[in-house]
Design an enzyme around this catalytic site. Structure first.
Site, PDB file in Angstrom:
ATOM      1  N   TYR A 291       0.832  -1.206   0.000  1.00 48.57           N
ATOM      2  CA  TYR A 291       0.000   0.000   0.000  1.00 48.57           C
ATOM      3  C   TYR A 291       0.870   1.261   0.000  1.00 48.57           C
ATOM      4  O   TYR A 291       0.646   2.185  -0.785  1.00 48.57           O
ATOM      5  CB  TYR A 291      -0.914  -0.015   1.226  1.00 48.57           C
ATOM      6  CG  TYR A 291      -1.914   1.116   1.285  1.00 48.57           C
ATOM      7  CD1 TYR A 291      -3.057   1.098   0.498  1.00 48.57           C
ATOM      8  CD2 TYR A 291      -1.720   2.202   2.145  1.00 48.57           C
ATOM      9  CE1 TYR A 291      -3.989   2.127   0.560  1.00 48.57           C
ATOM     10  CE2 TYR A 291      -2.636   3.238   2.212  1.00 48.57           C
ATOM     11  CZ  TYR A 291      -3.768   3.195   1.419  1.00 48.57           C
ATOM     12  OH  TYR A 291      -4.687   4.219   1.467  1.00 48.57           O
TER      13      TYR A 291
ATOM     14  N   LYS B 202       1.140   4.162  -2.922  1.00 47.17           N
ATOM     15  CA  LYS B 202       0.801   5.564  -2.649  1.00 47.17           C
ATOM     16  C   LYS B 202       2.002   6.484  -2.843  1.00 47.17           C
ATOM     17  O   LYS B 202       1.851   7.639  -3.250  1.00 47.17           O
ATOM     18  CB  LYS B 202       0.231   5.695  -1.232  1.00 47.17           C
ATOM     19  CG  LYS B 202      -1.117   4.997  -1.039  1.00 47.17           C
ATOM     20  CD  LYS B 202      -2.189   5.557  -1.965  1.00 47.17           C
ATOM     21  CE  LYS B 202      -3.567   4.998  -1.689  1.00 47.17           C
ATOM     22  NZ  LYS B 202      -4.608   5.592  -2.554  1.00 47.17           N
TER      23      LYS B 202
END
Length: 244
Positions: A154, A158
């Site tokens: 994740y 990002k």
């Protein structure tokens, strides 16, 4: 005000995406809500957006699929006539310590969170360039700025979104097209429900509370408006001071 403009919001059926879609509609924008999960929730959001007197529609689209993105954007432009604002909000998590994380979990998160934004920007690129205006707002995360244990996939996706934002901003700035990123911290959604009542989480936030989806939506609406035309390539945190 965004009256007469058309916005695409990926992952717009619930959580932060839903709040963004409704805020843009309230400001006068027509909204195309892209979803990959519940059609029922997507239609509910469309109905609520329409109460603001705008045109709203929803499209099932897996942003990880290039073909889905291409087809969906063609369909929505045929329906709405144009696209002026793109909000890349769709995102998933597959949290686990890296030692135990399967390659599939790493790849799946990057395909949706990062490559999905790439697909959407790519197929909005020509319409934006042709009309010589447009706003791209990518929803990243403070995890992409400071990292987070158990979220290597994740956080990487990002962080990649931040690099994508800055590069696209440099490519398109001369065409009156802005590309910015919004980096939320802990925001009250289904995804963060497990952290809501954990004192160790709240204590680490200087503001001593989680954010609200509507607060993120207000920032996105500002970046979508003409008043922010001289802001591009920025990553704006909205995290209660978490990543200071």
């Amino acid at each position: 005000m965004l009256k007469g403009k058309t916005a695409i919001v990926t992952g717009g059926s619930r959580g932060i995406g839903r709040a963004i879609a409704l805020k843009l509609a309230k400001e006068g924008a027509n909204v195309a809500i892209l979803y990959c999960g519940s059609e029922e929730k997507a239609k509910e959001t469309v109905q609520e957006a329409a109460t603001f007197g705008v045109t709203a529609n929803c499209y099932r689209c897996d942003v990880a699929s290039e073909e889905d993105c291409k087809t969906t954007i063609e369909q929505m432009i045929a329906h709405f006539g144009s696209v002026d604002i793109l909000v890349n909000n769709a995102g998933i998590t597959r949290d686990m310590l890296m030692l135990q994380m399967k390659e599939e979990d790493f790849t799946t998160v990057l395909d949706t969170n990062l490559k999905g934004a790439y697909h959407m920007i790519r197929y909005c690129y020509r319409p934006f360039m042709k009309q010589k205006h447009g706003k791209i707002i990518n929803i990243t995360s403070v995890s992409g700025i400071m990292g987070n244990a158990g979220q290597t996939n994740y956080s990487a996706s990002k962080a990649g979104l931040i690099g994508l934002t800055k590069s696209v901003a440099k490519e398109l700035a001369g065409r009156n097209i802005c590309c910015n990123a919004v980096a939320p911290g802990f925001v009250e959604t289904e995804m963060t429900e497990q952290f809501k009542d954990r004192p160790e989480v709240i204590d680490n936030i200087p503001a001593k509370r989680m954010g609200k989806p509507e607060e993120v939506a207000a920032l996105v609406a500002f970046l979508a408006d003409d008043c922010s035309d001289y802001i591009t390539g920025e990553v704006i945190r909205i995290d209660g001071g978490l990543a200071m």
